[in-house]
Design a protein around this motif. Structure first.
Motif, PDB file in Angstrom:
ATOM      1  N   PHE A  37       6.698   6.401  -1.788  1.00 26.38           N
ATOM      2  CA  PHE A  37       7.468   7.113  -0.812  1.00 26.38           C
ATOM      3  C   PHE A  37       6.517   6.189   0.404  1.00 26.38           C
ATOM      4  N   PRO A  38       6.865   5.667   1.463  1.00 21.57           N
ATOM      5  CA  PRO A  38       6.203   4.069   1.972  1.00 21.57           C
ATOM      6  C   PRO A  38       5.003   5.783   3.474  1.00 21.57           C
ATOM      7  N   GLY A  39       3.859   5.333   3.369  1.00 22.19           N
ATOM      8  CA  GLY A  39       3.503   5.371   4.122  1.00 22.19           C
ATOM      9  C   GLY A  39       1.998   5.213   3.649  1.00 22.19           C
ATOM     10  N   GLY A  40       0.638   5.461   4.445  1.00 22.87           N
ATOM     11  CA  GLY A  40      -0.645   4.774   4.343  1.00 22.87           C
ATOM     12  C   GLY A  40      -1.753   5.823   4.745  1.00 22.87           C
ATOM     13  N   VAL A  53       2.997   8.867  11.522  1.00 20.78           N
ATOM     14  CA  VAL A  53       4.263   8.711  12.594  1.00 20.78           C
ATOM     15  C   VAL A  53       3.636   6.559  12.731  1.00 20.78           C
ATOM     16  N   ARG A  54       2.962   6.711  12.448  1.00 20.28           N
ATOM     17  CA  ARG A  54       2.283   5.614  12.900  1.00 20.28           C
ATOM     18  C   ARG A  54       3.058   4.305  11.871  1.00 20.28           C
ATOM     19  N   GLU A  58       4.887   1.505  11.181  1.00 20.48           N
ATOM     20  CA  GLU A  58       4.901  -0.426  11.316  1.00 20.48           C
ATOM     21  C   GLU A  58       5.129  -0.934  10.033  1.00 20.48           C
ATOM     22  N   GLU A  59       5.847   0.079   8.480  1.00 23.97           N
ATOM     23  CA  GLU A  59       5.530  -0.116   7.646  1.00 23.97           C
ATOM     24  C   GLU A  59       7.640   0.278   7.375  1.00 23.97           C
ATOM     25  N   GLU A 101      13.581  -0.657   7.463  1.00 21.87           N
ATOM     26  CA  GLU A 101      13.534  -1.937   7.083  1.00 21.87           C
ATOM     27  C   GLU A 101      12.090  -1.864   6.503  1.00 21.87           C
ATOM     28  N   ALA A 102      11.642  -2.589   5.503  1.00 21.10           N
ATOM     29  CA  ALA A 102      10.835  -3.466   4.878  1.00 21.10           C
ATOM     30  C   ALA A 102      10.133  -4.427   5.610  1.00 21.10           C
ATOM     31  N   LEU A 103       9.113  -3.968   6.609  1.00 26.43           N
ATOM     32  CA  LEU A 103       8.295  -5.144   7.662  1.00 26.43           C
ATOM     33  C   LEU A 103       7.525  -5.927   7.454  1.00 26.43           C
ATOM     34  N   GLU A 104       6.678  -4.785   5.877  1.00 25.66           N
ATOM     35  CA  GLU A 104       5.268  -4.977   5.736  1.00 25.66           C
ATOM     36  C   GLU A 104       5.740  -6.093   4.347  1.00 25.66           C
TER      37      GLU A 104
END
Length: 136
Positions: A37-40, A53-54, A58-59, A101-104
């Motif tokens: 799951f995307p995040g950080g 949200v940030r 970014e991702e 989309e996968a920016l990183e």
């Protein structure tokens, strides 16, 4: 002061067609090639929903509001060599602006609940997926 745990946020983006977004870890990263799951990480001056949200901006290049992030479940890992445990707070998100989309690096894909459960994932994402999708 050193914290004994590392707070991380993640998003379970959900479309009206019942599909969930998963992010594939890029080469060279820990757990490369696995789906998550995307995040950080939550920064010290942020509350979790603000961090999410940030991170999504970014991702994935999408915009959403903190109130669109609905707490779902969490998973906690074992302490690392430094004595710190990873704690992932998972939120569901069903409204956002933009196309993810996968920016990183890596990739993104939309999957049914059964497909999400079958994807190869890091251990904590396995737990999160099971907890999120157990009653769906």
């Amino acid at each position: 002061m050193t914290h004994r745990w590392i707070p991380v946020v993640a998003a379970a983006l959900h479309r009206p067609d019942g599909r969930w977004l998963m992010h594939r870890r890029p080469p060279g990263k820990h757990h490369a090639g696995l789906w998550e799951f995307p995040g950080g990480k939550v920064e010290p001056d942020e509350i979790p929903a603000e961090s999410l949200v940030r991170e999504l901006a970014e991702e994935l290049g999408i915009r959403c509001l903190p109130e669109a992030c609905v707490p779902a479940c969490f998973a906690q890992g074992e302490a690392d060599e430094g004595g710190r445990a990873l704690v992932i707070l998972l939120y569901t998100v069903s409204t956002w602006e933009g196309e993810p989309e996968a920016l990183e690096g890596g990739a993104v894909g939309w999957f049914t609940a059964d497909e999400v459960l079958a994807l190869p994932k890091p251990p904590l994402d396995i737990l999160l997926a099971e907890r999120l999708l157990q009653n769906r």
